[in-house]
Design an enzyme around this catalytic site. Structure first.
Site, short mmCIF file in Angstrom:
data_model
loop_
_atom_site.label_atom_id
_atom_site.label_comp_id
_atom_site.label_asym_id
_atom_site.label_seq_id
_atom_site.Cartn_x
_atom_site.Cartn_y
_atom_site.Cartn_z
N ASP A 270 10.48 8.42 -5.08
CA ASP A 270 9.21 8.25 -4.83
C ASP A 270 8.46 7.69 -6.36
O ASP A 270 8.71 8.54 -7.14
CB ASP A 270 8.46 9.22 -4.25
CG ASP A 270 7.09 8.79 -3.99
OD1 ASP A 270 6.76 8.22 -3.13
OD2 ASP A 270 6.26 9.61 -4.59
N GLU B 186 11.85 3.43 -5.23
CA GLU B 186 10.68 2.77 -4.61
C GLU B 186 10.28 1.97 -5.84
O GLU B 186 9.43 2.38 -6.79
CB GLU B 186 9.63 3.81 -4.29
CG GLU B 186 8.53 3.15 -3.43
CD GLU B 186 7.24 3.69 -3.63
OE1 GLU B 186 6.21 3.15 -2.76
OE2 GLU B 186 6.95 4.78 -4.44
C1 GLC Z 1 4.69 6.59 -2.68
C2 GLC Z 1 4.85 6.83 -1.15
C3 GLC Z 1 3.36 6.86 -0.71
C4 GLC Z 1 2.57 7.97 -1.55
C5 GLC Z 1 3.05 7.66 -3.00
C6 GLC Z 1 2.32 8.74 -3.75
O1 GLC Z 1 4.27 5.20 -2.90
O2 GLC Z 1 5.66 5.68 -0.44
O3 GLC Z 1 3.37 7.20 0.71
O4 GLC Z 1 1.28 7.79 -0.90
O5 GLC Z 1 4.16 7.33 -3.45
O6 GLC Z 1 3.19 10.00 -3.63
#
Ligand code: GLC
Ligand code: CA
Length: 564
Positions: free
Chosen positions: A231, A291
């Site tokens: 993440d 991500e």
């Molecule tokens: C990433 C996740 C999102 C979350 C953010 C903070 O972007 O996909 O859902 O709010 O991280 O952890």
């Protein structure tokens, strides 16, 4: 999220540059030795919203376990479960207070072990979500960190003096609105949070943080986990000198000044950490999915690493920036990603973005267009990551009143930013009151579309979106050209139809996707490759082929095996 829209603009610009430079779009992968994650179909589960086994309105691990037959039958090889660890749920699990446990609302560690064992029997691997950038402010590390300037974990987070009374250390803005610094009166310093104030950033420059976090991955690998989705990996590091970010014109949806995240996003240090994390993953034959909000192919390549020693599957969000059914735009995008140095990853929806059903749908043809998009991203060279509900044509259903909003960014950003509840509504299992998700009212309402779009009804209908997904996934699983073949763009000047061939040794599959509302007839000159006819593997409605002449109904899909 505002910085993401700025990013989308930058990325579109860069893509046109990459396409214009004419990189080779047909780089073939090695013939042998594919690791498991290159052939696997991944499926993201937002655990709160998938299946509720104990009828408290919130999905859980036993709920997921009860749907393994469904997932197997659909053609899924690996599930990525969004965070299911203990959490105050400020950001619905993305604020982790214990990395080595399961939140009671989702079950217990024993439930996880049972799910892992059952998934293994089904041939389904489990990928967990690893929130690397920050913890919850209720994590024991942070509680200790904030307790005194000399505490053991003080330097596990980023604490700094302000510039003066009421003045944070610099101008950095949080992705969730407001300053990225919060003053804590216990020790009279500010701590840094890229996301919500309840999500303090870890200090990855501290080797103790690295060690502890790497150990978390080992702990789960030993429990049978096959990898992690990392993440918010872009924001792992920030400039230690805390330079102010350049301010851009205008304000974002939260009313904050726009900024270029020059000093707190994608710092080069992240790559060293990823290489180390990858070494641990390799010991367990695990996959790391990122991500990664890359703005061009050069950045994407950096995430693969030299010799592919970082992330195996940095998510290709570049693809989600094509927000209209434009063959030319998709062609550019696919060619760019196909020319990258690693194995492509394709994503069209997730828990942070509007569902693909609404991004591409025109209203009257939404279901045809949902099939069209499946026909696209499940037949490209690369690994697809599906999002729960996409396979039944679930639509985004945002809240209509501020008081109903659950997502923190929707509460702060209303009405401009309505948050992400709309793409997180409960899975629609059947047409009953709560969509078969739960016997009680779920944490987010089940959209009215559950009456027409649900697993039970679509399973019985051979023309449903669900049946189409199953058919494509079934063909893909058994077809070497679709799994491993190179991508060869065809009829590149066609404004209405996106066509390509997937070629593997002497086998090839032709894919033709009509992105227009009118019927189309196409001639393919495949004489150079020696192919004279295409035999349908999957097609929608009356779409079909005669020799290499393909006819497509409006938004029609034709996927055919080529023969000599
Ligand atoms: C990433 C996740 C999102 C979350 C953010 C903070 O972007 O996909 O859902 O709010 O991280 O952890
Ligand atoms: Ca439950």
């Amino acid at each position: 999220m505002q910085c993401r829209s700025t990013w989308i603009l930058i990325c579109l610009l860069c893509l046109s540059l990459v396409a214009a430079s004419g990189q080779n779009p047909t780089k073939a992968p090695d013939a042998e030795g594919y690791p498991w994650w290159q052939h696997a179909v991944f499926y993201e589960i937002y655990p709160r919203s998938f299946a509720d086994s104990n009828n408290d309105g919130i999905g859980d691990l036993k709920g997921i376990a009860s749907k393994l037959d469904y997932l197997k039958d659909l053609g899924v090889d690996a599930i990525w479960i969004s965070p299911c660890f203990p959490s105050p749920q400020v950001d619905f699990g993305y604020d982790v207070s214990d990395y080595e446990n399961i939140d009671p609302m989702y079950g217990t560690l024993a439930d996880f072990d049972a799910l892992a064992a059952d998934a293994k029997k089904h041939g389904i691997r489990i990928i967990l979500d690893f929130v690397v950038n920050h913890t919850s402010d209720q994590h024991k590390w942070f509680l200790d960190s904030k307790s005194s300037r000399t505490s053991e974990h003080r330097d596990w987070y980023i604490w700094r003096d302000g510039k003066g009374p009421g003045k944070p250390p610099n101008n950095w803005i949080s992705d969730f609105g407001g300053s990225a610094w919060k003053f804590d009166s216990t020790t009279n310093q500010y701590y840094y949070h890229y996301f919500a104030a309840e999500q303090p950033d870890l200090n990855w420059r501290n080797p103790a943080v690295k060690d502890a976090m790497f150990d978390v991955t080992r702990w789960w690998y030993k429990r049978g986990v096959s990898g992690f989705r990392l993440d918010a990996v872009d924001t792992l590091y920030e400039d230690p000198n805390l330079h102010d970010n350049p301010v851009l014109p205008g304000k974002n949806d939260f009313g904050d000044p726009n900024e270029e995240n020059k000093y707190n996003d994608k710092l080069p240090e992240v790559h060293e950490t990823l290489r180390e994390l990858r070494k641990v993953a390799d010991e367990y034959n695990a996959v790391l999915i990122g991500e990664t909000w890359t703005s061009d192919i050069a950045e994407l390549n950096q995430y693969y690493g030299h010799g592919n020693n970082e992330l195996q599957l940095p998510m290709d969000f570049l693809f989600t920036t094509v927000n209209k059914l434009s063959p030319a735009d998709f062609r550019k995008q696919i060619a760019a990603v196909d020319s990258a140095s690693g194995w492509p990853t394709f994503v069209i929806s997730n828990h942070d973005i509007v569902r693909s059903y609404d991004r591409y749908g025109d209203g009257p043809h939404n279901d045809q267009i949902a099939k069209l998009m499946a026909g696209l991203y499940l037949t490209l060279r690369g690994t697809p990551i599906m999002y729960y509900g996409e396979e039944i044509g679930m639509k985004t259903t945002p809240p209509t009143r501020k008081e109903d909003v659950k997502d923190p960014i929707g509460r702060t950003g209303w009405p401009k930013e309505k948050g992400r509840d709309g793409e997180r509504t409960p899975m629609q299992w059947d047409a009953s009151e709560n969509g078969g998700f739960s016997t009680v009212a779920p944490w987010l309402p089940v959209p009215p579309s559950a009456k027409t779009h649900n697993v039970a009804d679509e399973s019985k209908d051979p023309d449903s979106v669900l049946s189409f997904y199953k058919n494509v996934l079934k063909v893909r699983r058994a077809n070497r050209a679709l799994l491993d073949g190179s991508y060869v763009a065809l009829n590149e000047n066609d404004q209405n139809v996106l066509s390509y061939m997937r070629a593997y040794k002497d086998q090839a599959v032709l894919v033709a996707l009509n992105m227009s509302g009118a019927p189309q007839t196409l001639n393919f000159d495949l004489s150079k490759s020696g192919f004279t006819s295409a035999k349908s593997l999957v097609a929608t409605g009356k779409s079909g082929a005669n020799g290499t002449v393909v006819t497509l109904e409006p938004y029609g899909v034709f996927i055919g095996q080529l023969a000599k």
